[in-house]
Design a protein around this motif. Structure first.
Motif, PDB file in Angstrom:
ATOM      1  N   PHE A  14      -3.712   2.428  -7.430  1.00 24.87           N
ATOM      2  CA  PHE A  14      -4.646   1.669  -6.599  1.00 24.87           C
ATOM      3  C   PHE A  14      -4.619   0.197  -6.985  1.00 24.87           C
ATOM      4  O   PHE A  14      -4.512  -0.685  -6.135  1.00 24.87           O
ATOM      5  CB  PHE A  14      -6.055   2.249  -6.768  1.00 24.87           C
ATOM      6  CG  PHE A  14      -7.123   1.468  -6.070  1.00 24.87           C
ATOM      7  CD1 PHE A  14      -7.370   1.661  -4.723  1.00 24.87           C
ATOM      8  CD2 PHE A  14      -7.878   0.542  -6.758  1.00 24.87           C
ATOM      9  CE1 PHE A  14      -8.355   0.936  -4.078  1.00 24.87           C
ATOM     10  CE2 PHE A  14      -8.871  -0.180  -6.129  1.00 24.87           C
ATOM     11  CZ  PHE A  14      -9.112   0.015  -4.779  1.00 24.87           C
TER      12      PHE A  14
ATOM     13  N   PHE B 277      -3.209  -2.626  -4.407  1.00 28.02           N
ATOM     14  CA  PHE B 277      -4.136  -3.604  -3.865  1.00 28.02           C
ATOM     15  C   PHE B 277      -3.959  -4.974  -4.509  1.00 28.02           C
ATOM     16  O   PHE B 277      -4.280  -5.993  -3.902  1.00 28.02           O
ATOM     17  CB  PHE B 277      -5.572  -3.098  -3.957  1.00 28.02           C
ATOM     18  CG  PHE B 277      -5.879  -2.126  -2.865  1.00 28.02           C
ATOM     19  CD1 PHE B 277      -6.254  -2.563  -1.612  1.00 28.02           C
ATOM     20  CD2 PHE B 277      -5.743  -0.766  -3.071  1.00 28.02           C
ATOM     21  CE1 PHE B 277      -6.504  -1.679  -0.586  1.00 28.02           C
ATOM     22  CE2 PHE B 277      -5.992   0.134  -2.060  1.00 28.02           C
ATOM     23  CZ  PHE B 277      -6.375  -0.320  -0.809  1.00 28.02           C
TER      24      PHE B 277
ATOM     25  N   VAL C  91      -1.305  -6.408  -2.319  1.00 28.71           N
ATOM     26  CA  VAL C  91      -1.876  -6.828  -1.036  1.00 28.71           C
ATOM     27  C   VAL C  91      -2.660  -8.124  -1.204  1.00 28.71           C
ATOM     28  O   VAL C  91      -2.578  -9.024  -0.363  1.00 28.71           O
ATOM     29  CB  VAL C  91      -2.767  -5.710  -0.439  1.00 28.71           C
ATOM     30  CG1 VAL C  91      -3.555  -6.218   0.744  1.00 28.71           C
ATOM     31  CG2 VAL C  91      -1.911  -4.524  -0.031  1.00 28.71           C
ATOM     32  N   ALA C  92      -3.408  -8.244  -2.295  1.00 29.80           N
ATOM     33  CA  ALA C  92      -4.178  -9.468  -2.535  1.00 29.80           C
ATOM     34  C   ALA C  92      -3.252 -10.680  -2.681  1.00 29.80           C
ATOM     35  O   ALA C  92      -3.530 -11.760  -2.135  1.00 29.80           O
ATOM     36  CB  ALA C  92      -5.042  -9.307  -3.780  1.00 29.80           C
TER      37      ALA C  92
ATOM     38  N   LEU D 171       0.822  -1.217   0.000  1.00 35.22           N
ATOM     39  CA  LEU D 171       0.000   0.000   0.000  1.00 35.22           C
ATOM     40  C   LEU D 171       0.851   1.259   0.000  1.00 35.22           C
ATOM     41  O   LEU D 171       0.395   2.323  -0.427  1.00 35.22           O
ATOM     42  CB  LEU D 171      -0.942   0.014   1.204  1.00 35.22           C
ATOM     43  CG  LEU D 171      -2.066  -1.012   1.171  1.00 35.22           C
ATOM     44  CD1 LEU D 171      -2.862  -0.955   2.461  1.00 35.22           C
ATOM     45  CD2 LEU D 171      -2.959  -0.796  -0.021  1.00 35.22           C
TER      46      LEU D 171
END
Length: 87
Positions: A36, A40, A43-44, A24
């Protein structure tokens, strides 16, 4: 309720939680829709690694690799955008 236990596995250590969310920080380099999705997405991927049944040491390296890839993508996007915009 009927007192049924739903095991979710052992608790995730704080260090791995922090490492999973570090992509992030890429939003600081590249903001907007592209940043974005890159952040993300990282992060996923890291959350998928955290949820796997592996030893902790076998999770750290792939998660660190994800962070490095996310930052590299963000740097490439930032450099490309700055050269296109002429700033």
């Amino acid at each position: 309720m009927n007192r049924t236990k739903y095991p979710t596995g052992p608790p995730t250590p704080r260090g791995l939680q922090t490492l999973a969310l570090l992509p992030l920080l890429g939003l600081l380099l590249v903001q907007g829709v592209v940043g974005f999705f890159v952040a993300f997405g990282g992060v996923a991927v890291n959350m998928g690694i955290v949820s796997q049944d592996r030893p902790r040491s076998a999770k750290v390296w792939p998660m660190t690799g994800t962070l490095v890839v996310v930052v590299a993508i963000d740097v490439v996007i930032a450099v490309a955008a700055s050269s296109v915009l002429g700033t």
